[in-house]
Write a protein that holds these residues in place. Sequence first.
Motif, PDB file in Angstrom:
ATOM      1  N   PRO A  10       0.935  -1.006   0.041  1.00 26.89           N
ATOM      2  CA  PRO A  10      -0.497  -0.049  -0.455  1.00 26.89           C
ATOM      3  C   PRO A  10       0.591   1.406  -0.017  1.00 26.89           C
ATOM      4  CG  PRO A  10       0.318  -0.825   1.980  1.00 26.89           C
ATOM      5  CD  PRO A  10       1.234  -2.186   1.289  1.00 26.89           C
ATOM      6  N   GLY A  11       0.397   2.170  -0.636  1.00 26.81           N
ATOM      7  CA  GLY A  11       1.188   3.546  -0.472  1.00 26.81           C
ATOM      8  C   GLY A  11       1.209   4.253   0.240  1.00 26.81           C
ATOM      9  N   SER A  12      -0.002   4.127   1.809  1.00 28.88           N
ATOM     10  CA  SER A  12      -0.247   4.689   3.029  1.00 28.88           C
ATOM     11  C   SER A  12      -1.195   3.554   3.851  1.00 28.88           C
ATOM     12  CB  SER A  12      -0.688   6.711   2.821  1.00 28.88           C
ATOM     13  OG  SER A  12      -2.642   6.154   2.139  1.00 28.88           O
ATOM     14  N   ASP A  19      -8.368   0.817   0.849  1.00 30.90           N
ATOM     15  CA  ASP A  19      -8.621   0.895  -0.490  1.00 30.90           C
ATOM     16  C   ASP A  19      -9.459  -1.060  -0.675  1.00 30.90           C
ATOM     17  OD1 ASP A  19      -8.144   0.075  -3.486  1.00 30.90           O
ATOM     18  OD2 ASP A  19      -8.446   2.957  -3.484  1.00 30.90           O
ATOM     19  N   SER A  30      -3.593   4.825   4.922  1.00 34.15           N
ATOM     20  CA  SER A  30      -5.105   4.705   4.418  1.00 34.15           C
ATOM     21  C   SER A  30      -5.041   3.947   2.889  1.00 34.15           C
ATOM     22  CB  SER A  30      -6.208   6.369   3.913  1.00 34.15           C
ATOM     23  OG  SER A  30      -4.680   6.742   3.034  1.00 34.15           O
ATOM     24  N   ALA A  31      -4.424   3.753   2.385  1.00 26.98           N
ATOM     25  CA  ALA A  31      -4.174   2.938   1.114  1.00 26.98           C
ATOM     26  C   ALA A  31      -4.267   1.279   1.705  1.00 26.98           C
ATOM     27  CB  ALA A  31      -2.990   2.616   0.327  1.00 26.98           C
ATOM     28  N   PHE A  78      -6.863  -2.537  -2.902  1.00 25.01           N
ATOM     29  CA  PHE A  78      -5.712  -3.433  -2.083  1.00 25.01           C
ATOM     30  C   PHE A  78      -6.363  -4.443  -1.449  1.00 25.01           C
ATOM     31  CE2 PHE A  78      -3.468  -3.554   1.713  1.00 25.01           C
ATOM     32  CZ  PHE A  78      -2.338  -4.082   1.008  1.00 25.01           C
TER      33      PHE A  78
END
Length: 189
Positions: free
Chosen positions: A64-66, A72, A68-69, A75
């Motif tokens: 994940p990029g962050s 998603d 919060s991702a 993800f």
Amino acid sequence: MVPITSLVIPIVLAAFLVFLASSLIHMVLGYHRADYNKVPKEDEVQAALRTFNIPPNDYLVPRPGSASAMKDPAFLEKYKKGPVLMMTVMPPSPTGTPAMGAQLSQWFAYCVVVGVFAAYIAGRALGPGAPYLKVFQFAGAAAFIAYSMALPQYSIWYHRSWATTLRSMFDGLVYGALTGGVFGWLWPR
């Protein structure tokens, strides 16, 4: 107190004995052969990965990029489908045979650094003429901690096999005992 400069010989000798013991453990005893499993269809997996030309580094798939991702749906679907993996990509050997010179040099240097910290701790806690067993306890415990106590993090966070971690911690116990023994034997009188 005993200055570290008085403990150069035990530091280097302990590092050498740990280096030798680790070589025997890995090449002769062989109980670390179970540390890694062979992936099914290894040739096909290697061929598939080779097409991506992945540079040497550590990777997480999916990543994940962050924070919060991680919520998603895209993800979560990737994570659900799998495979989920953490991998280290190493450079291929130009000769076609595994070259371990750099790793062995770094391992010996690490053993010396562990010896320096063991010397520092024992040297601050004990004076010249301390009994063998006290020196063994301080230097051996410090070395065991250095060689072993960070290893469970890999099983806790990265799902590394606990059997692999415990085997490596046992190695650390052996290395700690060797370090403690050398320091106890060569402690300034």
